[in-house]
Design an enzyme around this catalytic site. Sequence first.
Site, PDB file in Angstrom:
ATOM      1  N   ASP A   1       0.855  -1.181   0.000  1.00  0.00           N
ATOM      2  CA  ASP A   1       0.000   0.000   0.000  1.00  0.00           C
ATOM      3  C   ASP A   1       0.898   1.240   0.000  1.00  0.00           C
ATOM      4  O   ASP A   1       2.122   1.140  -0.192  1.00  0.00           O
ATOM      5  CB  ASP A   1      -1.000  -0.030   1.171  1.00  0.00           C
ATOM      6  CG  ASP A   1      -0.347   0.203   2.536  1.00  0.00           C
ATOM      7  OD1 ASP A   1       0.903   0.266   2.610  1.00  0.00           O
ATOM      8  OD2 ASP A   1      -1.087   0.312   3.524  1.00  0.00           O
ATOM      9  N   HIS A   2       0.297   2.409   0.216  1.00  0.00           N
ATOM     10  CA  HIS A   2       1.059   3.670   0.185  1.00  0.00           C
ATOM     11  C   HIS A   2       2.152   3.694   1.248  1.00  0.00           C
ATOM     12  O   HIS A   2       3.241   4.204   1.015  1.00  0.00           O
ATOM     13  CB  HIS A   2       0.113   4.858   0.373  1.00  0.00           C
ATOM     14  CG  HIS A   2      -0.735   4.762   1.604  1.00  0.00           C
ATOM     15  ND1 HIS A   2      -1.786   3.873   1.711  1.00  0.00           N
ATOM     16  CD2 HIS A   2      -0.672   5.403   2.798  1.00  0.00           C
ATOM     17  CE1 HIS A   2      -2.339   3.989   2.908  1.00  0.00           C
ATOM     18  NE2 HIS A   2      -1.674   4.909   3.586  1.00  0.00           N
TER      19      HIS A   2
ATOM     20  N   CYS B   1       3.029  -3.248   4.057  1.00  0.00           N
ATOM     21  CA  CYS B   1       2.196  -2.086   4.391  1.00  0.00           C
ATOM     22  C   CYS B   1       2.900  -1.361   5.537  1.00  0.00           C
ATOM     23  O   CYS B   1       4.099  -1.544   5.729  1.00  0.00           O
ATOM     24  CB  CYS B   1       0.747  -2.482   4.707  1.00  0.00           C
ATOM     25  SG  CYS B   1       0.496  -3.442   6.216  1.00  0.00           S
ATOM     26  N   GLY B   2       2.191  -0.530   6.290  1.00  0.00           N
ATOM     27  CA  GLY B   2       2.852   0.229   7.353  1.00  0.00           C
ATOM     28  C   GLY B   2       3.437  -0.682   8.415  1.00  0.00           C
ATOM     29  O   GLY B   2       4.604  -0.574   8.790  1.00  0.00           O
ATOM     30  N   THR B   3       2.613  -1.586   8.916  1.00  0.00           N
ATOM     31  CA  THR B   3       3.054  -2.538   9.940  1.00  0.00           C
ATOM     32  C   THR B   3       3.304  -3.925   9.369  1.00  0.00           C
ATOM     33  O   THR B   3       3.902  -4.769  10.045  1.00  0.00           O
ATOM     34  CB  THR B   3       1.970  -2.694  11.016  1.00  0.00           C
ATOM     35  OG1 THR B   3       0.765  -3.125  10.353  1.00  0.00           O
ATOM     36  CG2 THR B   3       1.706  -1.381  11.744  1.00  0.00           C
ATOM     37  N   GLY B   4       2.772  -4.198   8.200  1.00  0.00           N
ATOM     38  CA  GLY B   4       2.781  -5.552   7.634  1.00  0.00           C
ATOM     39  C   GLY B   4       1.598  -6.376   8.124  1.00  0.00           C
ATOM     40  O   GLY B   4       1.356  -7.478   7.623  1.00  0.00           O
TER      41      GLY B   4
ATOM     42  N   GLY C   1      -1.933  -5.550   8.384  1.00  0.00           N
ATOM     43  CA  GLY C   1      -3.158  -5.557   7.576  1.00  0.00           C
ATOM     44  C   GLY C   1      -2.999  -6.318   6.276  1.00  0.00           C
ATOM     45  O   GLY C   1      -3.865  -7.128   5.894  1.00  0.00           O
TER      46      GLY C   1
ATOM     47  N   HIS D   1       9.502 -23.962   8.932  1.00  0.00           N
ATOM     48  CA  HIS D   1       8.432 -24.620   9.680  1.00  0.00           C
ATOM     49  C   HIS D   1       7.051 -24.446   9.060  1.00  0.00           C
ATOM     50  O   HIS D   1       6.229 -25.359   9.144  1.00  0.00           O
ATOM     51  CB  HIS D   1       8.379 -24.074  11.113  1.00  0.00           C
ATOM     52  CG  HIS D   1       9.568 -24.478  11.945  1.00  0.00           C
ATOM     53  ND1 HIS D   1       9.590 -24.386  13.310  1.00  0.00           N
ATOM     54  CD2 HIS D   1      10.788 -24.980  11.583  1.00  0.00           C
ATOM     55  CE1 HIS D   1      10.757 -24.817  13.785  1.00  0.00           C
ATOM     56  NE2 HIS D   1      11.511 -25.167  12.747  1.00  0.00           N
ATOM     57  N   ASN D   2       6.770 -23.275   8.514  1.00  0.00           N
ATOM     58  CA  ASN D   2       5.416 -22.983   8.004  1.00  0.00           C
ATOM     59  C   ASN D   2       5.309 -23.108   6.494  1.00  0.00           C
ATOM     60  O   ASN D   2       4.232 -22.938   5.945  1.00  0.00           O
ATOM     61  CB  ASN D   2       4.973 -21.563   8.400  1.00  0.00           C
ATOM     62  CG  ASN D   2       5.234 -21.202   9.839  1.00  0.00           C
ATOM     63  OD1 ASN D   2       5.846 -20.174  10.138  1.00  0.00           O
ATOM     64  ND2 ASN D   2       4.791 -22.040  10.758  1.00  0.00           N
TER      65      ASN D   2
ATOM     66  N   ARG E   1       6.938   0.787   8.350  1.00  0.00           N
ATOM     67  CA  ARG E   1       7.021   1.735   9.463  1.00  0.00           C
ATOM     68  C   ARG E   1       7.700   1.106  10.684  1.00  0.00           C
ATOM     69  O   ARG E   1       7.902   1.787  11.691  1.00  0.00           O
ATOM     70  CB  ARG E   1       5.620   2.221   9.850  1.00  0.00           C
ATOM     71  CG  ARG E   1       4.993   3.111   8.788  1.00  0.00           C
ATOM     72  CD  ARG E   1       3.554   3.476   9.123  1.00  0.00           C
ATOM     73  NE  ARG E   1       3.013   4.396   8.124  1.00  0.00           N
ATOM     74  CZ  ARG E   1       1.708   4.621   7.952  1.00  0.00           C
ATOM     75  NH1 ARG E   1       0.814   4.005   8.710  1.00  0.00           N
ATOM     76  NH2 ARG E   1       1.297   5.467   7.024  1.00  0.00           N
TER      77      ARG E   1
ATOM     78  N   HIS F   1       6.839 -30.963  10.156  1.00  0.00           N
ATOM     79  CA  HIS F   1       6.285 -29.652   9.789  1.00  0.00           C
ATOM     80  C   HIS F   1       5.296 -29.778   8.630  1.00  0.00           C
ATOM     81  O   HIS F   1       4.357 -28.992   8.521  1.00  0.00           O
ATOM     82  CB  HIS F   1       7.417 -28.682   9.432  1.00  0.00           C
ATOM     83  CG  HIS F   1       8.393 -28.502  10.549  1.00  0.00           C
ATOM     84  ND1 HIS F   1       8.059 -27.880  11.727  1.00  0.00           N
ATOM     85  CD2 HIS F   1       9.680 -28.913  10.689  1.00  0.00           C
ATOM     86  CE1 HIS F   1       9.104 -27.892  12.544  1.00  0.00           C
ATOM     87  NE2 HIS F   1      10.103 -28.520  11.938  1.00  0.00           N
TER      88      HIS F   1
ATOM     89  N   ARG G   1       1.886 -30.419   9.976  1.00  0.00           N
ATOM     90  CA  ARG G   1       1.262 -29.213  10.530  1.00  0.00           C
ATOM     91  C   ARG G   1       0.808 -28.266   9.426  1.00  0.00           C
ATOM     92  O   ARG G   1      -0.246 -27.628   9.537  1.00  0.00           O
ATOM     93  CB  ARG G   1       2.252 -28.525  11.482  1.00  0.00           C
ATOM     94  CG  ARG G   1       2.545 -29.403  12.691  1.00  0.00           C
ATOM     95  CD  ARG G   1       3.802 -28.986  13.437  1.00  0.00           C
ATOM     96  NE  ARG G   1       4.100 -29.958  14.490  1.00  0.00           N
ATOM     97  CZ  ARG G   1       5.243 -30.001  15.155  1.00  0.00           C
ATOM     98  NH1 ARG G   1       6.202 -29.125  14.895  1.00  0.00           N
ATOM     99  NH2 ARG G   1       5.438 -30.918  16.084  1.00  0.00           N
TER     100      ARG G   1
HETATM  101  C1  RB5 Z   1      -2.099   2.682   6.444  1.00  0.00           C
HETATM  102  O1  RB5 Z   1      -2.158   3.905   7.100  1.00  0.00           O
HETATM  103  C2  RB5 Z   1      -1.882   1.564   7.437  1.00  0.00           C
HETATM  104  O2  RB5 Z   1      -3.028   1.370   8.199  1.00  0.00           O
HETATM  105  C3  RB5 Z   1      -1.471   0.297   6.728  1.00  0.00           C
HETATM  106  O3  RB5 Z   1      -0.340   0.525   5.968  1.00  0.00           O
HETATM  107  C4  RB5 Z   1      -1.139  -0.890   7.599  1.00  0.00           C
HETATM  108  O4  RB5 Z   1      -0.220  -0.559   8.586  1.00  0.00           O
HETATM  109  C5  RB5 Z   1      -2.279  -1.668   8.106  1.00  0.00           C
HETATM  110  O5  RB5 Z   1      -2.139  -2.700   8.775  1.00  0.00           O
END
Ligand code: RB5
Length: 144
Positions: free
Chosen positions: A8-9, A65-68, A70, A98-99, A109, A133, A136
Amino acid sequence: MKIAVGNDHAGFQLKPVVISVLEERGIEILDLGCYSAESVHYPIYGEAVGRAVASGEADMGIVICGTGIGISIAANKVPGIRCGLCSEPLSAELTRQHNDANVLAMGARTIGPEMARKIVETFLDTEFLGGKHAVRVEMLNNIK
Ligand code: RB5
Protein backbone atom coordinates in the site's frame (compact mmCIF):
# COMPACT_ATOMS: atom_id res chain seq x y z
CA MET A 1 11.13 -18.20 -10.21
CA LYS A 2 8.54 -15.42 -10.25
CA ILE A 3 7.63 -13.38 -7.17
CA ALA A 4 4.51 -11.23 -6.83
CA VAL A 5 5.03 -7.99 -4.92
CA GLY A 6 2.26 -5.88 -3.42
CA ASN A 7 2.16 -2.88 -1.13
CA ASP A 8 0.00 0.00 0.00
CA HIS A 9 1.06 3.67 0.18
CA ALA A 10 2.82 3.11 3.52
CA GLY A 11 4.76 0.16 2.08
CA PHE A 12 5.65 1.97 -1.13
CA GLN A 13 8.88 3.43 0.31
CA LEU A 14 10.27 -0.04 1.09
CA LYS A 15 9.42 -1.62 -2.25
CA PRO A 16 12.68 -0.53 -3.98
CA VAL A 17 14.67 -2.60 -1.46
CA VAL A 18 12.62 -5.69 -2.27
CA ILE A 19 12.83 -5.07 -6.01
CA SER A 20 16.60 -4.63 -5.88
CA VAL A 21 17.13 -7.95 -4.03
CA LEU A 22 14.92 -9.75 -6.55
CA GLU A 23 16.65 -8.11 -9.52
CA GLU A 24 20.11 -8.95 -8.18
CA ARG A 25 19.03 -12.60 -8.18
CA GLY A 26 17.44 -12.51 -11.62
CA ILE A 27 14.02 -13.32 -10.18
CA GLU A 28 11.06 -12.32 -12.33
CA ILE A 29 8.87 -9.72 -10.60
CA LEU A 30 5.10 -9.37 -10.84
CA ASP A 31 4.53 -5.92 -9.36
CA LEU A 32 0.84 -5.69 -8.46
CA GLY A 33 1.06 -2.16 -7.00
CA CYS A 34 0.46 0.28 -5.60
CA TYR A 35 2.83 2.55 -7.46
CA SER A 36 2.89 5.78 -5.41
CA ALA A 37 2.55 7.15 -1.87
CA GLU A 38 -1.04 8.21 -2.53
CA SER A 39 -3.40 6.69 0.03
CA VAL A 40 -4.90 3.33 -1.00
CA HIS A 41 -6.52 0.32 0.71
CA TYR A 42 -4.07 -2.43 1.72
CA PRO A 43 -6.58 -5.35 1.43
CA ILE A 44 -6.62 -4.91 -2.36
CA TYR A 45 -2.88 -5.56 -2.63
CA GLY A 46 -2.70 -8.34 -0.06
CA GLU A 47 -5.49 -10.19 -1.82
CA ALA A 48 -3.95 -9.61 -5.27
CA VAL A 49 -0.62 -11.11 -4.22
CA GLY A 50 -2.37 -13.98 -2.44
CA ARG A 51 -4.40 -14.82 -5.52
CA ALA A 52 -1.35 -14.64 -7.80
CA VAL A 53 0.49 -17.13 -5.58
CA ALA A 54 -2.51 -19.41 -4.96
CA SER A 55 -3.26 -19.62 -8.69
CA GLY A 56 0.35 -20.44 -9.56
CA GLU A 57 0.84 -17.24 -11.54
CA ALA A 58 3.67 -16.48 -9.09
CA ASP A 59 5.79 -18.91 -7.06
CA MET A 60 5.89 -16.73 -3.96
CA GLY A 61 4.83 -13.27 -2.80
CA ILE A 62 6.11 -10.34 -0.79
CA VAL A 63 3.69 -7.81 0.71
CA ILE A 64 4.40 -4.56 2.54
CA CYS A 65 2.20 -2.09 4.39
CA GLY A 66 2.85 0.23 7.35
CA THR A 67 3.05 -2.54 9.94
CA GLY A 68 2.78 -5.55 7.63
CA ILE A 69 -0.21 -6.64 9.70
CA GLY A 70 -3.16 -5.56 7.58
CA ILE A 71 -1.69 -6.73 4.30
CA SER A 72 -0.67 -10.08 5.82
CA ILE A 73 -4.20 -10.61 7.12
CA ALA A 74 -5.51 -9.92 3.61
CA ALA A 75 -3.07 -12.35 1.98
CA ASN A 76 -3.84 -15.05 4.55
CA LYS A 77 -7.57 -14.85 3.73
CA VAL A 78 -6.79 -16.41 0.33
CA PRO A 79 -6.99 -20.24 0.54
CA GLY A 80 -3.56 -21.84 0.16
CA ILE A 81 -1.66 -18.80 1.38
CA ARG A 82 0.69 -18.99 4.34
CA CYS A 83 1.89 -15.44 4.86
CA GLY A 84 4.46 -14.80 7.60
CA LEU A 85 4.97 -11.30 9.00
CA CYS A 86 8.67 -10.84 9.77
CA SER A 87 10.59 -8.02 11.41
CA GLU A 88 13.94 -9.82 11.67
CA PRO A 89 15.73 -12.60 9.73
CA LEU A 90 15.24 -15.43 12.26
CA SER A 91 11.48 -15.25 11.79
CA ALA A 92 11.98 -15.27 8.01
CA GLU A 93 14.14 -18.39 8.32
CA LEU A 94 11.71 -20.19 10.63
CA THR A 95 8.57 -19.29 8.71
CA ARG A 96 10.13 -20.90 5.63
CA GLN A 97 11.48 -23.93 7.53
CA HIS A 98 8.43 -24.62 9.68
CA ASN A 99 5.42 -22.98 8.00
CA ASP A 100 6.46 -23.31 4.35
CA ALA A 101 5.40 -19.68 4.08
CA ASN A 102 4.68 -18.75 0.49
CA VAL A 103 4.23 -15.03 1.15
CA LEU A 104 6.47 -12.75 3.22
CA ALA A 105 5.01 -9.65 4.89
CA MET A 106 7.00 -6.69 6.23
CA GLY A 107 6.15 -3.35 7.81
CA ALA A 108 7.76 -0.25 6.31
CA ARG A 109 7.02 1.74 9.46
CA THR A 110 8.58 -0.85 11.77
CA ILE A 111 11.81 -1.89 10.05
CA GLY A 112 14.50 -0.12 8.03
CA PRO A 113 15.87 -0.91 4.57
CA GLU A 114 18.90 -2.93 5.74
CA MET A 115 16.73 -5.15 7.94
CA ALA A 116 14.25 -5.58 5.08
CA ARG A 117 17.04 -6.64 2.74
CA LYS A 118 18.28 -9.28 5.20
CA ILE A 119 14.75 -10.57 5.77
CA VAL A 120 14.06 -10.93 2.04
CA GLU A 121 17.41 -12.63 1.41
CA THR A 122 16.83 -15.07 4.27
CA PHE A 123 13.28 -15.83 3.14
CA LEU A 124 14.53 -16.60 -0.39
CA ASP A 125 17.51 -18.66 0.78
CA THR A 126 15.65 -20.93 3.21
CA GLU A 127 13.93 -24.21 2.33
CA PHE A 128 10.95 -25.87 4.01
CA LEU A 129 12.12 -28.68 6.33
CA GLY A 130 9.15 -31.00 5.69
CA GLY A 131 8.74 -34.01 8.04
CA LYS A 132 6.67 -33.19 11.11
CA HIS A 133 6.29 -29.65 9.79
CA ALA A 134 4.57 -31.00 6.67
CA VAL A 135 1.92 -32.58 8.89
CA ARG A 136 1.26 -29.21 10.53
CA VAL A 137 1.22 -27.33 7.24
CA GLU A 138 -1.31 -29.86 5.96
CA MET A 139 -3.40 -29.14 9.08
CA LEU A 140 -3.21 -25.44 8.25
CA ASN A 141 -4.31 -26.16 4.70
CA ASN A 142 -7.30 -28.09 6.01
CA ILE A 143 -8.67 -25.19 8.06
CA LYS A 144 -11.61 -23.88 6.02
C1 RB5 B 1 -2.10 2.68 6.44
O1 RB5 B 1 -2.16 3.90 7.10
C2 RB5 B 1 -1.88 1.56 7.44
O2 RB5 B 1 -3.03 1.37 8.20
C3 RB5 B 1 -1.47 0.30 6.73
O3 RB5 B 1 -0.34 0.52 5.97
C4 RB5 B 1 -1.14 -0.89 7.60
O4 RB5 B 1 -0.22 -0.56 8.59
C5 RB5 B 1 -2.28 -1.67 8.11
O5 RB5 B 1 -2.14 -2.70 8.78
